[in-house]
Design an enzyme around this catalytic site. Structure first.
Site: not given
Ligand code: XIL
Length: 465
Positions: A243, A273
């Site tokens: 992340h 992400d």
């Protein structure tokens, strides 16, 4: 309208051609032939060609969105169940197991020919409250029973299990979860042993965030894996959640993946992400695209980095905005399912492309008006990456019967049918994601050239004769 996004090669600048017909004579726009490096392959296929998977997490509520499931089912080779394999869903009360929601996703993935990662067996979050009330002397058995039951239930259907999730703090100390407090340091090894006994074929992973770069937390995981290997505790892989934040990909990511691989475990990027502060801008998109490309290349550079999973693929269903207020736009598809620059950077990296040494640019050619015997066109030049470029050269081959009258906001050279337009003195520098346009007037039919190419810098080109 015809839009085409080819994968970018190392030396070949990207090409994006948009044909827009502004019609007076009722003529249809002529679509250019697709260029040679068309990215018609899916991310899953591109990764598979490199011996890896490229996947996405998903969650049950999204499955009624048919636009969403169409891309989920076609673009990816692997699926992670984003929520419903977690303890709160699978053993909501002691000894009562429920896999209905998780199975909906596993069934869907299987019907699409996708592999599935199991996520996750032992975690301090999304844990039903009854687990916190289990007496210390019973918790090891409760944990083993949960693992045994769930792993056995999905036996043969999952490639990996995230056996233990997020057991370390940033400083490398153990997180004081209920398992740590009531069972002690040994709970992680015990969890892996129980999982192996229940399914000897699923690869068993330790999974965590902020372990993508080298630092105190990844050092602690590294030491644990090393000791598990030395003691024969069954561990097969390390999941780096990834992340990440645009502009902040750890510089040591490839070295870090490599050092885990050198311990004899696989590595997977399990929840990728790359978020940004909202709102999106072209410059932030360009930075994010570079970052996605860099992460994919880091994985491909290590043979034991087996695959990459996005933590869902569209901004429509990203977990980021709800957890990091003011941040978002973290995924390669926007909330309307349009592919962002990040998508093309991933495709290019999976195709073996690196960042172009002097940056990279694209040229978009559109016809703005046409009449009997002539036309005008506008070409948009865009820097698709985060580093500035200090000049650009756009080239194409004149379609038969066409000639160029004049160009504005650029310097024209024509050699036979080879057209070269270099930047003017005032529009050569483009910041990350920046763009400019030049215009031209031509004679002949308003056919769109098929090979419009942008190269950063004022390349030599062919001198006019
Ligand atoms: C997240 C889900 O995406 C959310 O829907 C849920 O509300 C909370 O959990 N690390 C993990 C994932 O291992 O399980 C988390 O998923 C994101 C962080």
């Amino acid at each position: 309208m015809f839009r085409h996004h080819p994968a970018r090669g190392r030396r070949t600048a990207g090409l994006l051609v948009t044909a827009l017909a502004t019609l007076s004579a009722g003529l249809a726009a002529v679509a250019p032939a697709p260029p040679a490096h068309a990215d018609t392959a899916t991310l899953g296929e591109l990764a598979e060609a490199k011996g890896r998977y490229f996947g996405s997490a998903t969650d049950n509520p999204e499955l009624s969105d048919t636009r969403y499931t169409q891309i989920l089912g076609s673009e990816f080779g692997q699926i992670t169940v984003g929520n419903t394999m977690k303890w709160q869903y699978t053993e909501p009360s002691r000894g009562r197991f429920d896999y209905t929601a998780a199975e909906e996703i596993v069934d869907l993935a299987e019907s699409n020919g996708q592999s599935v990662r199991g996520h996750t067996l032992v975690w301090h979050n999304q844990l039903p409250s009854w687990v916190g009330d289990v007496p210390a002397g019973e918790l090891l058995d409760v944990m083993r029973n949960h693992i045994t039951h769930e792993v056995d239930h999905f036996k043969g259907r999952l490639i990996h299990w995230d056996v233990v999730n997020e057991a370390f703090e940033e400083d490398g100390s153990r997180r004081q979860s209920v398992f740590q407090q009531k069972i002690g340091d040994s709970y992680i090894a015990e969890a892996f042993k129980a999982a192996r006994a229940a399914d000897p074929d699923a690869k068993l992973y330790y999974n965590d965030y902020n372990i993508e770069g080298i630092g105190p937390k990844s050092d602690a995981v590294y030491e644990m894996v090393k000791s598990f290997k030395a003691r024969g505790v069954p561990i097969d892989g390390v999941g780096m959640q990834a992340h990440l934040i645009a502009g902040q990909v750890p510089a040591s990511i490839q070295r870090n993946i490599q050092r885990f691989a050198d311990l004899g475990v696989d590595v997977a990027l399990t929840e990728l992400d790359i978020r940004m502060t909202l709102p999106r801008t072209a410059a932030k998109d360009a930075q994010q695209a570079d970052d996605y490309g860099a992460v994919v290349r880091a994985c491909l550079a290590v043979s034991r980095c087996v695959g990459i999973t996005l933590w869902d693929y569209t901004d429509k269903y990203s977990w980021v905005p709800s957890v990091f207020p003011g941040e978002g736009a973290a995924l390669p598809w926007d909330e309307n399912f349009a592919k962002k620059p990040a998508y093309h950077a991933i495709a290019a990296a999976l195709s073996g492309g690196g960042p172009a040494p002097g940056g990279d640019c694209t040229a978009t050619y559109r016809v703005t008006s046409r009449w009997q015997g002539g036309f005008t066109a506008e070409v948009t030049v865009r820097n698709e990456h985060s580093a500035p470029i200090t000049g650009w050269t756009v080239t194409w081959t004149l379609p038969g019967g066409q000639s160029i009258g004049n160009v504005w906001n650029g310097n024209l050279t024509v050699n036979g049918r080879n057209v070269t337009v270099r930047n003017a003195g005032y529009n050569g520098t483009l910041g990350g994601g920046g763009s400019t346009t030049f215009g031209l007037q031509g004679q002949g039919a308003a056919d769109i050239p098929a090979d419009v190419t942008c190269t950063p810098g004022q390349s030599a080109g062919t001198p006019a004769q």
